[in-house]
Enzyme design. Structure first.
Site, short mmCIF file in Angstrom:
data_model
loop_
_atom_site.label_atom_id
_atom_site.label_comp_id
_atom_site.label_asym_id
_atom_site.label_seq_id
_atom_site.Cartn_x
_atom_site.Cartn_y
_atom_site.Cartn_z
N GLY A 72 49.28 49.39 39.79
CA GLY A 72 49.45 50.97 39.98
C GLY A 72 49.32 51.35 41.52
CG ASN A 151 45.15 60.07 35.99
OD1 ASN A 151 46.04 60.56 36.26
ND2 ASN A 151 43.90 59.96 36.48
CB CYS A 323 26.36 65.50 37.91
SG CYS A 323 26.56 66.25 36.58
N1 PLP Z 1 48.23 56.08 38.84
C1 PLP Z 1 47.78 56.39 37.64
C2 PLP Z 1 48.18 57.67 36.95
C3 PLP Z 1 46.46 55.99 37.05
O1 PLP Z 1 46.22 56.28 35.78
C4 PLP Z 1 46.21 54.77 37.66
C5 PLP Z 1 45.06 54.07 37.26
O2 PLP Z 1 44.12 54.88 36.54
C6 PLP Z 1 46.87 54.23 38.74
C7 PLP Z 1 47.84 54.95 39.51
C8 PLP Z 1 46.12 53.04 39.51
O3 PLP Z 1 46.57 51.89 38.66
P1 PLP Z 1 45.99 50.49 38.95
O4 PLP Z 1 44.37 50.59 38.17
O5 PLP Z 1 46.75 49.54 38.41
O6 PLP Z 1 45.65 50.25 40.41
#
Ligand code: PLP
Length: 378
Positions: A72, A151, A323
């Site tokens: 991602g 996320n 924190c």
């Molecule tokens: N975008 C979102 C919405 C994510 O939740 C994440 C990972 O948590 C990423 C991008 C990054 O993905 P990757 O872990 O495959 O680099």
């Protein structure tokens, strides 16, 4: 025996058995470089082509619109930097303020190099309102990036309407679908997006593998220069096993989507029922959200402390604040939805997966009860 109760599927997921089996031959037996012309390389080359077709059919794309990446983060960086660099410095980017850091930090990098970037805020309920996007679009806006599902709070955005607005202003629309792919229906034609990022490890595929969908004709510069792999757009010897595993995992999840959604809804209800008499806020509950993802705030509690106490009970969850040595740092997502700092401090994320059971949902609720009621009695 694994006694951990894993409720952090938005962080990563377990590799599916079917994906693992599909990956194994490409690691030791059929290890040929797919770019070589001899017959030993024919099978890996064919495996990549088939995986590309499978992934394309899962999201309603053409196979030559799927570009394999390392996940991602890379897909998001390519989408942002690749489109920024493809138009002049007068071309501006517009992204939501609660994107993943993979988008936000890619934007910060292009902004530091002179590309104007502006940000759109979600409502308190975590929604990007299409009319607000319309108001912020200018003749300079060339790329708009808004994530399909967040996320931390799991809210699903009205991507189709947002993409239409971007197109009405001649801009390209990218969506980070890393949390959405394999969990809710994703069809690039229905959504009308030009680019879409996904990551295999979020849908029971292997870590370090992902893809970027790029609609034919979209103006973007290549991400890696080198050999001619990925249609000359992203060079580098392909991760054959990872690509094959990703395709199998995505297809498996897409086929099981309805069943998984029903199961996750049951788990959510059971968990919430188990904590119904505790003082908590279910954040953005009135908006469409990812099945199984619960953002819960416990006023006057510390989310990080809850996480560690749950960890001692063998339960993995996540939090929306952390924190450092002096103060609690509230996540940019909770800040973007303007959550009161005192509430944000006590926010946790529970992300259930299809493998979780009703007994595990009960155990998570019981764990929370022990922590919160214990705290209330102090
Ligand atoms: N975008 C979102 C919405 C994510 O939740 C994440 C990972 O948590 C990423 C991008 C990054 O993905 P990757 O872990 O495959 O680099």
């Amino acid at each position: 025996m694994n006694t951990v109760i894993y409720a952090d599927h938005a962080a990563t997921t377990r590799l599916s058995d079917k994906a693992l089996q599909a990956m194994l031959p490409w690691l030791q037996e059929e290890y040929g470089n797919p770019s070589q012309p001899y017959s030993f390389s024919r099978k890996p080359k064919k495996a990549i082509a088939e995986a590309r077709e499978t992934i394309a059919s899962c999201i309603g794309a053409q196979p030559d619109e799927i570009f394999f990446t390392s996940g991602g983060t890379e897909s998001d960086n390519w989408a942002i930097k690749g489109t920024a660099l493809s138009h002049g410095r007068e071309g501006a980017l517009l992204v939501s303020a609660f994107e993943h850091h993979a988008v936000l930090r890619a934007c910060a990098a292009v902004a530091a190099d002179g590309w104007p970037v502006s940000y759109i805020n979600p409502t308190k309920d975590g929604i990007i309102i299409p009319e607000n996007l319309n108001r912020l679009m200018t003749t300079a806006t060339r790329t708009v990036s808004i994530m399909m599902a967040n996320n931390e709070i799991g809210i699903i955005q009205p991507i189709k309407q947002l993409a239409t607005i971007a197109h009405d202003h001649n801009a390209i629309f990218h969506t980070d679908a890393v949390q959405a792919a394999g969990h809710i229906p994703v069809n690039v034609e229905d959504l009308g997006v030009d680019m879409l990022s996904a990551s295999a490890h979020k849908f029971n595929g292997p870590k370090g593998t992902g893809f970027l969908y790029i609609r034919k004709g979209t103006k973007i510069i290549p991400h890696e220069n080198g050999g001619g792999q990925e249609f000359g757009q992203r060079a580098g010897t392909e991760n054959v096993a990872g690509i094959v595993g990703m395709a199998v995992a995505l297809q498996e999840n897409v086929e099981a989507l309805d069943r998984n959604q029903r199961h996750l809804k049951k788990l959510e209800d059971r968990l919430l029922q188990g904590i119904q008499d505790l003082p908590y806020i279910h954040n953005c509950a009135c908006q469409p959200h990812l099945p199984g993802l619960l953002s819960l705030s416990f006023p006057r509690c510390d989310g990080e402390a809850i996480l560690h106490r749950m960890d001692l009970m063998g339960i993995c969850i996540s939090t929306g604040s952390a924190c450092d040595s002096k103060r609690t740092v509230i996540s940019h997502v909770l800040q973007a939805i303007k959550m009161d700092e005192k509430i944000a401090r006590g926010t946790i994320r529970i992300s259930l997966g299809p493998e979780n059971t009703l007994e595990e949902a009960d155990a998570i609720a019981a764990g929370l009860r022990r922590i919160i009621t214990g705290k209330m009695q102090q």
